[in-house]
Design a protein around this motif. Structure first.
Motif, PDB file in Angstrom:
ATOM      1  N   GLY A 279      85.890 -13.425 -12.437  1.00 50.56           N
ATOM      2  CA  GLY A 279      87.154 -12.799 -12.078  1.00 50.56           C
ATOM      3  C   GLY A 279      88.148 -13.727 -11.414  1.00 50.56           C
ATOM      4  O   GLY A 279      89.105 -13.257 -10.793  1.00 50.56           O
ATOM      5  N   ARG A 280      87.947 -15.033 -11.546  1.00 48.02           N
ATOM      6  CA  ARG A 280      88.896 -16.002 -10.973  1.00 48.02           C
ATOM      7  C   ARG A 280      89.858 -16.436 -12.080  1.00 48.02           C
ATOM      8  O   ARG A 280      89.743 -17.537 -12.640  1.00 48.02           O
ATOM      9  N   PHE A 281      90.807 -15.576 -12.385  1.00 48.94           N
ATOM     10  CA  PHE A 281      91.683 -15.806 -13.534  1.00 48.94           C
ATOM     11  C   PHE A 281      92.660 -16.949 -13.294  1.00 48.94           C
ATOM     12  O   PHE A 281      93.088 -17.601 -14.243  1.00 48.94           O
ATOM     13  N   GLY A 282      93.029 -17.197 -12.062  1.00 40.27           N
ATOM     14  CA  GLY A 282      93.923 -18.309 -11.780  1.00 40.27           C
ATOM     15  C   GLY A 282      93.268 -19.640 -12.076  1.00 40.27           C
ATOM     16  O   GLY A 282      93.840 -20.495 -12.768  1.00 40.27           O
ATOM     17  N   TYR A 283      92.053 -19.816 -11.559  1.00 40.31           N
ATOM     18  CA  TYR A 283      91.325 -21.070 -11.808  1.00 40.31           C
ATOM     19  C   TYR A 283      90.982 -21.207 -13.289  1.00 40.31           C
ATOM     20  O   TYR A 283      91.084 -22.297 -13.863  1.00 40.31           O
ATOM     21  N   SER A 284      90.573 -20.100 -13.916  1.00 41.83           N
ATOM     22  CA  SER A 284      90.272 -20.130 -15.346  1.00 41.83           C
ATOM     23  C   SER A 284      91.493 -20.540 -16.158  1.00 41.83           C
ATOM     24  O   SER A 284      91.386 -21.340 -17.105  1.00 41.83           O
ATOM     25  N   SER A 285      92.652 -20.042 -15.799  1.00 43.39           N
ATOM     26  CA  SER A 285      93.880 -20.406 -16.509  1.00 43.39           C
ATOM     27  C   SER A 285      94.234 -21.876 -16.294  1.00 43.39           C
ATOM     28  O   SER A 285      94.749 -22.534 -17.202  1.00 43.39           O
TER      29      SER A 285
END
Length: 311
Positions: A279-285
């Motif tokens: 759920g770490r969408f910022g880091y994933s992006s």
């Protein structure tokens, strides 16, 4: 009192004629846009908008539940100091360096072989292309069975040759990535073989006949006629292979899940785990943006190299 000069229409062209010509041009423009628009809408909805959204998310901290929080370059700083990211980047490069040249060479070799007038050539073309349209999950499961350390037929064959301790393949940190590359090459070569076959059939037969009359050997005809004539096809194949290699995910996910350890972990899996699982969408992006820049840079370099070679 001077009279105002009257502008006369060009000879043979009346005002009504100009109006009809303008309407025809506008009609042709709208027809062209009507053909482009469906594809552009699909591209904008499924590609352009997600890329822009991913770029924006890379500067945010968001878990899809709370309110997005601006963090600037914090995600990229964390990525630079994250050992898992660098391991995945090395593994991705390892996979690409193995997958691209092997697939290209195998596809070209089989295309040249199956471009000959051989008995049953249609069957062999179909047989080599069939893995590409087969379910990738099925391909991964079959290769896992073939490469099973204890019961797999590959290791059984190696033991029959006198190798007492054959590789562990997908259970070995050393052999897992080569096993994945072999399975991937086997699956993909059929598609690129078809592309090369299409390119080979556009080469005039007179070139080979003239070279044979001049005493050129088979290797000389291949190197001086076939390879240069297939340059546009090879360039396209190289671009497609490079892109697909850097964004590989599904085959590795099914065969090894990035293991054993982190020996086959690639960037696409890091993006999936950080975004969907954690759920770490910022880091994933942020990781996805780095992958995008890497692929874009390599593609631009390949285009420039192709232009220079054409000169």
């Amino acid at each position: 009192m001077a009279s105002t000069p009257t502008t006369l229409p060009a000879p043979g062209v009346s005002g009504g004629g100009r109006y009809r010509a303008t309407r025809r041009r506008r009609s042709s423009t709208w027809v062209g846009w009507s053909f482009i628009l469906p594809n552009f809408l699909g591209f904008a909805t499924l590609t352009l908008v997600p890329v822009i959204a991913s770029l924006a998310l890379s500067f945010l901290d968001w878990d899809s539940y709370s309110t997005p929080r601006w963090v600037g370059l914090a995600n990229f700083e964390r990525m630079i100091h994250n050992d898992t990211f660098w391991t995945a980047l090395r593994n991705t490069a390892y996979y690409a360096v193995g997958h691209v040249p092997l697939t290209l060479a195998a596809a070209l070799g089989f295309a040249v072989l199956l471009n000959q007038k051989l008995r049953g050539v249609q069957f062999f073309r179909t047989a080599l292309f069939f893995p590409y349209i087969t379910s990738l999950v099925a391909v991964a499961v079959v290769w896992n069975m073939l490469l099973s350390p204890d019961l797999g037929p590959v290791n059984q064959f190696l033991r029959g040759l006198g190798i007492d301790h054959p590789p562990g393949w997908t259970t070995s940190t050393t052999w897992a990535m080569p096993a994945v590359i072999v399975a991937s090459v086997w699956r993909d070569l059929g598609y690129y073989m078809i592309l090369y076959l299409a390119g080979l059939q556009t080469i005039p037969a007179e070139l080979y006949e003239a070279a044979q009359v001049d005493g050129a050997s088979g290797w000389q005809r291949f190197w001086h006629i076939t390879v240069p004539s297939l340059r546009p096809t090879t360039f396209f194949v190289l671009i497609m292979l490079t892109i697909s290699s850097f964004k590989v995910f599904d085959l590795i996910q099914v065969m090894t899940e990035g293991g054993p350890g982190r020996s086959t972990l690639v960037l696409s899996q890091v993006i999936f785990r950080e975004g969907i699982t954690q759920g770490r969408f910022g880091y994933s992006s942020a990781v996805s943006m780095v992958l995008f820049v890497i692929v874009l840079t390599i593609t631009v370099v390949q285009f420039r190299w192709q232009r220079r070679s054409e000169r």
